[in-house]
Design a protein around this motif. Structure first.
Motif, mmCIF file in Angstrom:
data_model
loop_
_atom_site.group_PDB
_atom_site.id
_atom_site.type_symbol
_atom_site.label_atom_id
_atom_site.label_comp_id
_atom_site.label_asym_id
_atom_site.label_seq_id
_atom_site.Cartn_x
_atom_site.Cartn_y
_atom_site.Cartn_z
ATOM 1 N N PHE A 161 0.867 -1.179 0.000
ATOM 2 C CA PHE A 161 0.000 0.000 0.000
ATOM 3 C C PHE A 161 0.901 1.226 0.000
ATOM 4 O O PHE A 161 1.822 1.366 0.792
ATOM 5 C CB PHE A 161 -1.001 0.004 1.157
ATOM 6 N N VAL A 162 0.644 2.110 -0.950
ATOM 7 C CA VAL A 162 1.554 3.200 -1.280
ATOM 8 C C VAL A 162 0.849 4.546 -1.131
ATOM 9 O O VAL A 162 -0.242 4.753 -1.688
ATOM 10 C CB VAL A 162 2.081 3.058 -2.727
ATOM 11 N N LEU A 163 1.475 5.445 -0.395
ATOM 12 C CA LEU A 163 0.993 6.821 -0.327
ATOM 13 C C LEU A 163 1.690 7.597 -1.441
ATOM 14 O O LEU A 163 2.915 7.718 -1.457
ATOM 15 C CB LEU A 163 1.316 7.440 1.037
ATOM 16 N N ALA A 164 0.901 8.090 -2.408
ATOM 17 C CA ALA A 164 1.469 8.742 -3.591
ATOM 18 C C ALA A 164 0.704 10.019 -3.897
ATOM 19 O O ALA A 164 -0.463 10.195 -3.507
ATOM 20 C CB ALA A 164 1.423 7.805 -4.795
ATOM 21 N N ARG A 165 1.363 10.901 -4.632
ATOM 22 C CA ARG A 165 0.775 12.182 -5.004
ATOM 23 C C ARG A 165 0.055 12.035 -6.342
ATOM 24 O O ARG A 165 0.682 11.801 -7.366
ATOM 25 C CB ARG A 165 1.871 13.249 -5.080
ATOM 26 N N THR A 166 -1.278 12.162 -6.328
ATOM 27 C CA THR A 166 -2.082 11.998 -7.540
ATOM 28 C C THR A 166 -2.529 13.328 -8.128
ATOM 29 O O THR A 166 -3.129 13.352 -9.200
ATOM 30 C CB THR A 166 -3.322 11.131 -7.244
ATOM 31 N N GLU A 167 -2.255 14.414 -7.452
ATOM 32 C CA GLU A 167 -2.601 15.743 -7.971
ATOM 33 C C GLU A 167 -1.313 16.496 -8.293
ATOM 34 O O GLU A 167 -0.600 16.918 -7.372
ATOM 35 C CB GLU A 167 -3.417 16.522 -6.949
ATOM 36 N N PRO A 168 -0.987 16.676 -9.550
ATOM 37 C CA PRO A 168 0.243 17.382 -9.914
ATOM 38 C C PRO A 168 0.279 18.787 -9.320
ATOM 39 O O PRO A 168 -0.729 19.500 -9.311
ATOM 40 C CB PRO A 168 0.187 17.440 -11.451
ATOM 41 N N GLY A 169 1.427 19.160 -8.782
ATOM 42 C CA GLY A 169 1.588 20.495 -8.218
ATOM 43 C C GLY A 169 1.086 20.637 -6.801
ATOM 44 O O GLY A 169 1.225 21.712 -6.199
ATOM 45 N N SER A 170 0.499 19.595 -6.242
ATOM 46 C CA SER A 170 0.005 19.682 -4.865
ATOM 47 C C SER A 170 1.176 19.624 -3.882
ATOM 48 O O SER A 170 2.289 19.219 -4.233
ATOM 49 C CB SER A 170 -0.977 18.543 -4.571
ATOM 50 N N ALA A 171 0.919 20.027 -2.655
ATOM 51 C CA ALA A 171 1.978 20.064 -1.656
ATOM 52 C C ALA A 171 1.447 19.593 -0.303
ATOM 53 O O ALA A 171 0.245 19.667 -0.022
ATOM 54 C CB ALA A 171 2.545 21.477 -1.534
ATOM 55 N N ARG A 172 2.386 19.096 0.497
ATOM 56 C CA ARG A 172 2.107 18.656 1.862
ATOM 57 C C ARG A 172 0.954 17.642 1.902
ATOM 58 O O ARG A 172 0.981 16.680 1.155
ATOM 59 C CB ARG A 172 1.803 19.870 2.750
ATOM 60 N N HIS A 173 -0.048 17.882 2.739
ATOM 61 C CA HIS A 173 -1.085 16.870 2.962
ATOM 62 C C HIS A 173 -2.099 16.776 1.832
ATOM 63 O O HIS A 173 -2.921 15.864 1.816
ATOM 64 C CB HIS A 173 -1.830 17.178 4.266
ATOM 65 N N HIS A 174 -2.055 17.700 0.908
ATOM 66 C CA HIS A 174 -3.070 17.763 -0.149
ATOM 67 C C HIS A 174 -2.638 16.936 -1.372
ATOM 68 O O HIS A 174 -1.457 16.777 -1.653
ATOM 69 C CB HIS A 174 -3.313 19.209 -0.561
ATOM 70 N N GLY A 175 -3.639 16.436 -2.111
ATOM 71 C CA GLY A 175 -3.372 15.758 -3.381
ATOM 72 C C GLY A 175 -2.746 14.392 -3.262
ATOM 73 O O GLY A 175 -2.148 13.900 -4.231
ATOM 74 N N LEU A 176 -2.879 13.745 -2.100
ATOM 75 C CA LEU A 176 -2.317 12.405 -1.895
ATOM 76 C C LEU A 176 -3.409 11.348 -1.990
ATOM 77 O O LEU A 176 -4.573 11.601 -1.661
ATOM 78 C CB LEU A 176 -1.646 12.321 -0.516
ATOM 79 N N SER A 177 -3.019 10.146 -2.435
ATOM 80 C CA SER A 177 -3.957 9.026 -2.501
ATOM 81 C C SER A 177 -3.289 7.767 -1.959
ATOM 82 O O SER A 177 -2.069 7.628 -1.993
ATOM 83 C CB SER A 177 -4.431 8.792 -3.945
ATOM 84 N N PHE A 178 -4.127 6.866 -1.462
ATOM 85 C CA PHE A 178 -3.689 5.619 -0.840
ATOM 86 C C PHE A 178 -3.945 4.489 -1.832
ATOM 87 O O PHE A 178 -5.082 4.080 -2.047
ATOM 88 C CB PHE A 178 -4.483 5.404 0.451
#
Length: 382
Positions: A161-178
């Motif tokens: 299970f991977v925590l990855a950034r799915t929203e380009p340009g997002s930062a910190r806690h925002h734009g992440l998906s599990f």
């Protein structure tokens, strides 16, 4: 605190102890052992009555199982990440399809999991993850690219299970998906073991080069909420089993102190007694957090307590043996330069206790901000 063991719990303890006595037989291949546990119904005790796990146990019976498992010297669990971390997260945030697909194989001991959280630039500061996942136009499939590190059991796991950034340009806690990523993707996933100073390789680096992932838990962009929920499950009954292991290690240190004569030193005796008293305190604190509603910073309090305690125990383990602690075993050979005994391994490995799983500094910040309500640390503060 209302936490006690009833007659039914003692019957459950007798059953667990008898099964372990019959089935724990020295060295056992990890996957074989996981399937043995699953076939006997010992995986997924705390999952409730939804039909995804095996037998259903009360909270006190889960504590009983964890304690008896630790006392039996059974093999280390390779399925605990799936059972104790991913499974409760899926029960809380997953779809019915995801629960039906992933929970039964975990309960059967058939699929092993690893956790893709930490990165070279995002360890205790998990919000700094840079691994990216791009949704493909042809369907609900993501292409994952990036690097994870300190990934336990990645060389054995079927899924991550991977925590990855799915929203380009997002930062910190925002734009992440599990995301749930299958590990059997040759050419797209590379696992490199990390050799430690103990001579073992318990952790790995994992490189994702366009790896496919079809499942996102909790919805796209909600990864931080799901990830924090998962971390909260780490304070479960497994902490009590951990303390059983700690008690056995402390007993070995006490015996070594008696054998070496170090126990005659009043300073050493005082340190040994303090270790015993602190371990008892940790047990009652763990029972308190299980038996009542607690603040969200309770896991950080527990981590601070056991990490420092275990590190001090490692220091005592070599102190009570004197000069002998720096000497290798009699069969030390050129082919096995890191054949450490238990005390040496305890000392070296415990140096990392105050770092992994969130450093002491991070835990103190969480306690200060979430429990005590102190002002947040200024951005960019050193």
């Amino acid at each position: 605190m209302d936490f006690g063991f009833a007659r039914e719990d003692q019957d459950f303890r007798d059953e667990a102890r008898a099964w372990l006595a019959e089935n724990v037989k020295g060295e056992t291949e990890q996957r074989v052992w996981e399937r043995t546990l699953g076939a006997a119904g010992w995986i997924g005790l705390g999952w409730g009555r939804d039909g995804y796990g095996n037998r259903t146990a009360t909270l006190t019976q889960q504590v009983v199982w964890a304690e008896e498992y630790a006392r039996s010297a059974a093999p280390p669990r390779s399925g605990h990440i799936g059972e104790n971390l991913l499974a409760p997260t899926l029960l809380a945030h997953g779809t019915d399809e995801q629960k039906s697909r992933f929970l039964p194989p975990i309960a059967a001991g058939a699929e092993l999991w690893c956790q893709g959280y930490s990165e070279p630039g995002a360890g205790s500061d998990l919000a700094g993850v840079r691994t990216a996942a791009v949704r493909q136009p042809e369907g609900p499939t993501y292409r994952v690219t990036g690097q994870k590190i300190w990934t336990s059991l990645a060389h054995e796991a079927d899924w991550c299970f991977v925590l990855a950034r799915t929203e380009p340009g997002s930062a910190r806690h925002h734009g992440l998906s599990f995301l749930l990523v299958p590990m059997d993707q040759p050419g797209r996933i590379e696992v490199r073991p990390i050799r430690q100073m103990t001579g073992t390789s318990d952790f790995n680096e994992v490189f994702f080069d366009g790896a496919h992932a079809e499942h996102v838990v909790g919805g796209e962009g909600n990864g931080w909420r799901v990830a924090m929920s998962l971390l909260g499950f780490e304070r479960g009954v497994s902490t009590l089993a951990q303390q059983i292991g700690f008690a056995e290690e402390l007993g070995a240190v006490v015996r070594a102190a008696v054998a070496s004569g170090a126990a005659h030193d009043p300073v050493v005796r005082e340190r040994l007694v303090r270790q015993w008293a602190e371990l008892r305190t940790m047990r009652w604190n763990a029972l308190r957090t299980l038996g009542s509603s607690v603040d969200p910073g309770a896991p950080s309090v527990a981590k601070l307590l056991w990490a420092g305690w275990h590190q001090r125990l490692g220091e005592l383990a070599v102190l009570v043996r004197g000069a002998a602690a720096g000497v290798g075993p009699a069969d030390w050979s050129a082919s096995a330069p890191y054949e450490l005994d238990a005390a040496q391994h305890l000392f070296l490995f415990s140096r990392a206790d105050t770092l992994y799983g969130g450093s002491d500094q991070i835990q103190r910040t969480i306690i200060a901000e979430r429990l005590l309500g102190l002002p947040r640390e200024p951005k960019g503060a050193v």
